[in-house]
Design a protein around this motif. Sequence first.
Motif, PDB file in Angstrom:
ATOM      1  N   LYS A 268       0.812  -1.228   0.000  1.00 12.31           N
ATOM      2  CA  LYS A 268       0.000   0.000   0.000  1.00 12.31           C
ATOM      3  C   LYS A 268       0.838   1.268   0.000  1.00 12.31           C
ATOM      4  CE  LYS A 268      -3.953  -0.405   0.117  1.00 12.31           C
ATOM      5  NZ  LYS A 268      -4.872  -0.767  -1.007  1.00 12.31           N
ATOM      6  N   GLY A 269       2.164   1.159   0.057  1.00 13.94           N
ATOM      7  CA  GLY A 269       2.980   2.372   0.059  1.00 13.94           C
ATOM      8  C   GLY A 269       4.405   2.056  -0.356  1.00 13.94           C
TER       9      GLY A 269
ATOM     10  N   GLU B  95       1.447   6.651  -1.315  1.00 11.40           N
ATOM     11  CA  GLU B  95       0.622   5.725  -0.540  1.00 11.40           C
ATOM     12  C   GLU B  95      -0.755   5.606  -1.186  1.00 11.40           C
ATOM     13  OE1 GLU B  95       1.953   6.323   4.040  1.00 11.40           O
ATOM     14  OE2 GLU B  95       0.640   7.884   3.233  1.00 11.40           O
TER      15      GLU B  95
ATOM     16  N   GLY C  23      -1.902   3.370   3.316  1.00 11.50           N
ATOM     17  CA  GLY C  23      -0.479   3.374   3.022  1.00 11.50           C
ATOM     18  C   GLY C  23       0.360   2.780   4.132  1.00 11.50           C
TER      19      GLY C  23
END
Lengths: 329, 329, 329, 329
Positions: free
Chosen positions: C217-218, D220, D224
């Motif tokens: 996610k990041g 993100e 994130g």
Amino acid sequence: MSINSFGHLFRLTTWGESHGPAIGCVVDGCPPGLELDEHWVQRFLNQRGPGTSKNVSPRQEPDQVRILSGIYQGRTTGTPIAMMIDNLDARSADYPVNAPYRPGHADFAYDSKYGFRDPRGGGRSSARETAMRVAAGAVARLVIPEVEIASAVVEIGGEQDESRWQAMLDEARAGGDSLGAVVECVATGVPAGWGAPIYAKLDAELGGACMGINAVKGVEIGDGFAAARLKGSENADAMRAGGRFESNHAGGIAGGISTGQAIVVRVAFKPTSSIRVPVPSVNAAGEEADAVTRGRHDPCVGIRGTPVVEAMVALVLADHKLLHRGQCG
Amino acid sequence: MSINSFGHLFRLTTWGESHGPAIGCVVDGCPPGLELDEHWVQRFLNQRGPGTSKNVSPRQEPDQVRILSGIYQGRTTGTPIAMMIDNLDARSADYPVNAPYRPGHADFAYDSKYGFRDPRGGGRSSARETAMRVAAGAVARLVIPEVEIASAVVEIGGEQDESRWQAMLDEARAGGDSLGAVVECVATGVPAGWGAPIYAKLDAELGGACMGINAVKGVEIGDGFAAARLKGSENADAMRAGGRFESNHAGGIAGGISTGQAIVVRVAFKPTSSIRVPVPSVNAAGEEADAVTRGRHDPCVGIRGTPVVEAMVALVLADHKLLHRGQCG
Amino acid sequence: MSINSFGHLFRLTTWGESHGPAIGCVVDGCPPGLELDEHWVQRFLNQRGPGTSKNVSPRQEPDQVRILSGIYQGRTTGTPIAMMIDNLDARSADYPVNAPYRPGHADFAYDSKYGFRDPRGGGRSSARETAMRVAAGAVARLVIPEVEIASAVVEIGGEQDESRWQAMLDEARAGGDSLGAVVECVATGVPAGWGAPIYAKLDAELGGACMGINAVKGVEIGDGFAAARLKGSENADAMRAGGRFESNHAGGIAGGISTGQAIVVRVAFKPTSSIRVPVPSVNAAGEEADAVTRGRHDPCVGIRGTPVVEAMVALVLADHKLLHRGQCG
Amino acid sequence: MSINSFGHLFRLTTWGESHGPAIGCVVDGCPPGLELDEHWVQRFLNQRGPGTSKNVSPRQEPDQVRILSGIYQGRTTGTPIAMMIDNLDARSADYPVNAPYRPGHADFAYDSKYGFRDPRGGGRSSARETAMRVAAGAVARLVIPEVEIASAVVEIGGEQDESRWQAMLDEARAGGDSLGAVVECVATGVPAGWGAPIYAKLDAELGGACMGINAVKGVEIGDGFAAARLKGSENADAMRAGGRFESNHAGGIAGGISTGQAIVVRVAFKPTSSIRVPVPSVNAAGEEADAVTRGRHDPCVGIRGTPVVEAMVALVLADHKLLHRGQCG
């Protein structure tokens, strides 16, 4: 993947309509440090220019190219090279909006695809776009200084005897008609090893590149269709020590990869469909009406096609030089 | 763009050598929900299969395809479709490592490019790779159910009279020689509007696709080289109300976009360079020696080329159906 | 460009579902002449393997890779390298067809896109696909022997103190829950000059490559989000004679091009959404029901994510080495 | 594949240097029939424009865009849309050729890659290029009228309290220094089903697109890096009947495909490396000297980054709408 771009690593994107304010292109992926100025590009554009003889369109376009990016102190920087040519002699009145579709031209197909189109001068489908191919081809030649590319018209209206051509062209022009032509392009100096197996074969790329030139309906590599009439023993190019070949039926490519021999491509241009002879047609409303093209056109587009064929060959070869260097060092 | 991949949205990647453990492919971008099983693919592979008559290679390969992914409960899921065929009847002893380069074959060009190669059965350059094109083409046909694709050999050894062909083939095979052929492929049912301007023209893509088939040296769309011998007034396809055309010199494509007429492609196959007739050559060490191919080959590769041409046409059309839908809805 | 392919010149295509007969990949564009065998690839696959400790999925997959093409006499030939792993320990009964969508998993999104999906083991969306990234990454490493790539988990469940991790993992596993993690990957030995301006920036490619790993996610390059909290004078990496830098806030990349410093990438893995804790959800029929995942899963997917991050970094760097060589020689 | 192009079907190519005659772009693959004029594009360019407040560069560029192709009678035709902005206020004297490399800027990396570069105003590496992203993003928005895209600076210099920002910016500008920032962009109205598995995941594409913006060091999606600190049971977005979600930790994307929730992207901009505070550096000759940037720059590039982030998000979403339509109809 992009529909107005060509090439893998050495990549051309073109834009512009025949009667818009300008046409242009972006050449991406050019190696840095090559000497380049507008004079070099102009030299090739002038070979393609209209208005240079009675055998080509009388449209007066100086086609003066400007380079807008990618050069610093006379050398390429490796960043995108943008080039642009202003459209000066557009006569849009020659193209009424409700005119019948010109049979053989892209008019009907564009309308079928997009729902509507810019009809002025053929819009995006005009062969005017090929000026940017020639401009990009001039840059491509700098990438492959080891290669010499030359082309010539070898047939007009089915006739291979050059001395007959002028009379045939005069007759076609006088009758508002047009003639087809065959152009042969030869690239010498290509080392063995350029090209790539399967879906980036050098002959496949040259075939696609040349078939995509306006008005082209056939492409051959080496002996082409004539090879289909030979026996294997006749068609074989015997090899001798030192990488010498005794013939070149293959046109310099085997298995999609260059052999070091001259690369030979032959391209068939149909007679342009922009003629003054009336042809039964329909307009966008579906009404039947004869199509008569009044714009200024070439009686034999194959003549101005030669620099375009050379440009496409140069683009393919420059791209494959870089691809080969990328994979094989 | 990748050298062993073909297509934009409907995309084929192939792998495998003639005498490795297997050959295979990945078809990416296939729409979901299409009914697909191995029987459908096998049907097209069987058309291409060797060992089916005396006119094709006696190599005994059942070419039994397995689908390894991309299908659930008999339907495509939209994920990659992997297919594989085991190589069973490879006789690598037919291909000694120090054999002279077979003139016209990819041997020398591969060595020039890569420094060395898998010589067994031609390795990657073997026409065996085309089995995966046929398999992928079978999937492509499901994407374009509105289109009918058919092809036929229309010329062998320069002869158009079918009744003469068997005698010619018998003579070529007996003499250890080979014959060229011309294949014509017709796609009907393609609606007007597929294809794309400039560098993804339908004819350019078909031209590149077919020129990239092993042994192909020429491609024509519609009248092809014959169009170059016509006048514009003769070559024009007159249009009538209702989208009817009075002729099809253009082969169903104008400005790179389909017109709704039948799409006609003609492809020239050279005679295979794998022949028993000795041809002067050199080996990798540069020593002169006659090349004599002892592997099991087709006397006329054009015959088995027909399903391959159809497959390439299907791949191009399926891809352009999706491209058109993507841009124009 | 294709949805199941990655890379420009060094290009990976993967296929296969979690519970299909096998998963596999094709690596295209690999330079010829590199020594490669299955042991080398297996070594990296074993780092990723399930069943190696109580902290990873108990699924028993030997993940034995087979190389099916592209190698001759122990060296790459420049042709596509196909690799395959059979799926042996699939327990499809763990995945009933009408199960509620697992929140956070791809189930609902796949159904929304394709209309239906292969639900067994997550089908194509299973992290099992990353095994082929690791296999391809092993090949990529051979292309860039000058580069050393190493990675480590630097944070689990928000905790940077390693000595606390085992207790946290035990607790999560006991509770049927899962934990997120941050992985840091460092590549040293990359020379200055790899990468490319604008849309193929090295950081953009690394960012996309790592964000595309399951559960990520990041992504940060160098100081990442912390850089946004510095002043320009604090963030500047002073340079000294001899190409020496006094700090590496930039993470080895400026303007999208490597500077010769270590390339530093940090990747955030969410806690896996496959947990035994019930989560309110709906099934394909739209009926509300709690989702409870009973398959065998990792309590912290970030742990097995480290070899995957390394593989993606290797793929990007190998690709850009070839791209740089292609354009700049 | 091309280094100065972005996108698959909806594809942007940019060109131009900061101090050349102009910058420009070509947008290819745009659907036909969309209403488009220069006012629409200008509106977004004005959001990015310099000289609008004391917090952004004082360079006076009207940034007046001209559309040169692809439009007829106020609507897109489906052909390439070329746009161009003349460079009017270039002060090349600010950039002496032998100046020390600006640490953190692309100067050294470009020289390492290409051997030399256009140093005027950063040449190709100048953030001036992002004007064309904003112009192309304006066109992309027309392709996705169902989507609303908005963004805001959410953090400057590590401070989330807006009321503190002006004082911090004043101080940084006064000291010749710069500040980093975090920008958050939210896209609502994206239907479930856009995006694609594996290597064209929506989050991977957004991640790559945003990481490729000048000065960006981190990206993100949804929570994130914070997601890496949650348990799986905390991070799960519970679903209810009717496609309703009870939270959006995932940022609107699961398995690389949109879920119908708002898509949330957060982007970290470093403080610009163009500062008046001297930083130890070297010049092209390798001599040590302090770098002091005297050009006109933004004290916080993140502020002008917001329309650029929005543009990149619009480009990715428009592209994926077309890709989805292409594959899934």
